[in-house]
Design a protein around this motif. Sequence first.
Motif, PDB file in Angstrom:
ATOM      1  N   LEU A  11       0.830  -1.212   0.000  1.00 36.13           N
ATOM      2  CA  LEU A  11       0.000   0.000   0.000  1.00 36.13           C
ATOM      3  C   LEU A  11       0.865   1.262   0.000  1.00 36.13           C
ATOM      4  O   LEU A  11       0.567   2.221  -0.715  1.00 36.13           O
ATOM      5  CB  LEU A  11      -0.925   0.017   1.216  1.00 36.13           C
ATOM      6  CG  LEU A  11      -2.135  -0.900   1.185  1.00 36.13           C
ATOM      7  CD1 LEU A  11      -2.836  -0.882   2.543  1.00 36.13           C
ATOM      8  CD2 LEU A  11      -3.087  -0.515   0.079  1.00 36.13           C
ATOM      9  N   LYS A  12       1.911   1.247   0.788  1.00 34.05           N
ATOM     10  CA  LYS A  12       2.806   2.405   0.833  1.00 34.05           C
ATOM     11  C   LYS A  12       3.498   2.593  -0.517  1.00 34.05           C
ATOM     12  O   LYS A  12       3.678   3.725  -0.975  1.00 34.05           O
ATOM     13  CB  LYS A  12       3.819   2.246   1.959  1.00 34.05           C
ATOM     14  CG  LYS A  12       3.172   2.385   3.329  1.00 34.05           C
ATOM     15  CD  LYS A  12       4.153   2.161   4.458  1.00 34.05           C
ATOM     16  CE  LYS A  12       3.444   2.288   5.801  1.00 34.05           C
ATOM     17  NZ  LYS A  12       4.316   1.971   6.933  1.00 34.05           N
ATOM     18  N   THR A  13       3.841   1.498  -1.163  1.00 33.76           N
ATOM     19  CA  THR A  13       4.418   1.582  -2.514  1.00 33.76           C
ATOM     20  C   THR A  13       3.406   2.192  -3.466  1.00 33.76           C
ATOM     21  O   THR A  13       3.738   3.086  -4.251  1.00 33.76           O
ATOM     22  CB  THR A  13       4.841   0.182  -3.007  1.00 33.76           C
ATOM     23  OG1 THR A  13       5.838  -0.347  -2.121  1.00 33.76           O
ATOM     24  CG2 THR A  13       5.388   0.246  -4.423  1.00 33.76           C
ATOM     25  N   ALA A  14       2.167   1.735  -3.402  1.00 32.26           N
ATOM     26  CA  ALA A  14       1.110   2.253  -4.276  1.00 32.26           C
ATOM     27  C   ALA A  14       0.921   3.745  -4.063  1.00 32.26           C
ATOM     28  O   ALA A  14       0.715   4.497  -5.024  1.00 32.26           O
ATOM     29  CB  ALA A  14      -0.194   1.501  -4.027  1.00 32.26           C
ATOM     30  N   SER A  15       1.001   4.180  -2.826  1.00 31.69           N
ATOM     31  CA  SER A  15       0.845   5.600  -2.519  1.00 31.69           C
ATOM     32  C   SER A  15       1.896   6.435  -3.235  1.00 31.69           C
ATOM     33  O   SER A  15       1.617   7.539  -3.707  1.00 31.69           O
ATOM     34  CB  SER A  15       0.938   5.807  -1.004  1.00 31.69           C
ATOM     35  OG  SER A  15       0.759   7.162  -0.684  1.00 31.69           O
TER      36      SER A  15
END
Length: 168
Positions: free
Chosen positions: A7-11
């Motif tokens: 999720l942090k990567t996607a952000s």
Amino acid sequence: SYNTAALKTASGLLPENAELEIADISSIPFFNEDVEAQGEPAAVKELKEKISGADAVLIATPEYNYSISGVLKNTLDWLSRGEIKPLAGKPLAIISASMGIFGGVRAQNHLRQTCVILDAKPLNKPEVFIMSAHNKFDSEGKLKDDFSKDLISKLMAELVSEAEKAKV
């Protein structure tokens, strides 16, 4: 977890006109009709408000025993109840990271089945399955696999595009 790291990567891979808020679902109580009869718990109300105000939703899910986690299923049960159905009609993207060789494909299939009753609109492509996740994230939780990063970037662009179409 690898899915929080995803999720942090996607952000960080969102188009410039978008932002991602990561919701913590750990405080959602177990669904129980007796509790529901007393009124929705504050954590459920807060999550419903966040999702209602969002243009789209991204779910990252691990795979446990060929399905989604009990915590995610419980949260979706709460989101399906009451007058406010925050996922109805919303574009929804799914990513999964797993230490196994399938990368969470079975969990994603079960989540897609659940999306039917929620009336969410899951994107079909691109599919993002981060297999052997323990080899694809560094010790600080940063995704080091360029193939997975590229897929996540494409998925985020598609999710934003679908959200923009849904506004029209």
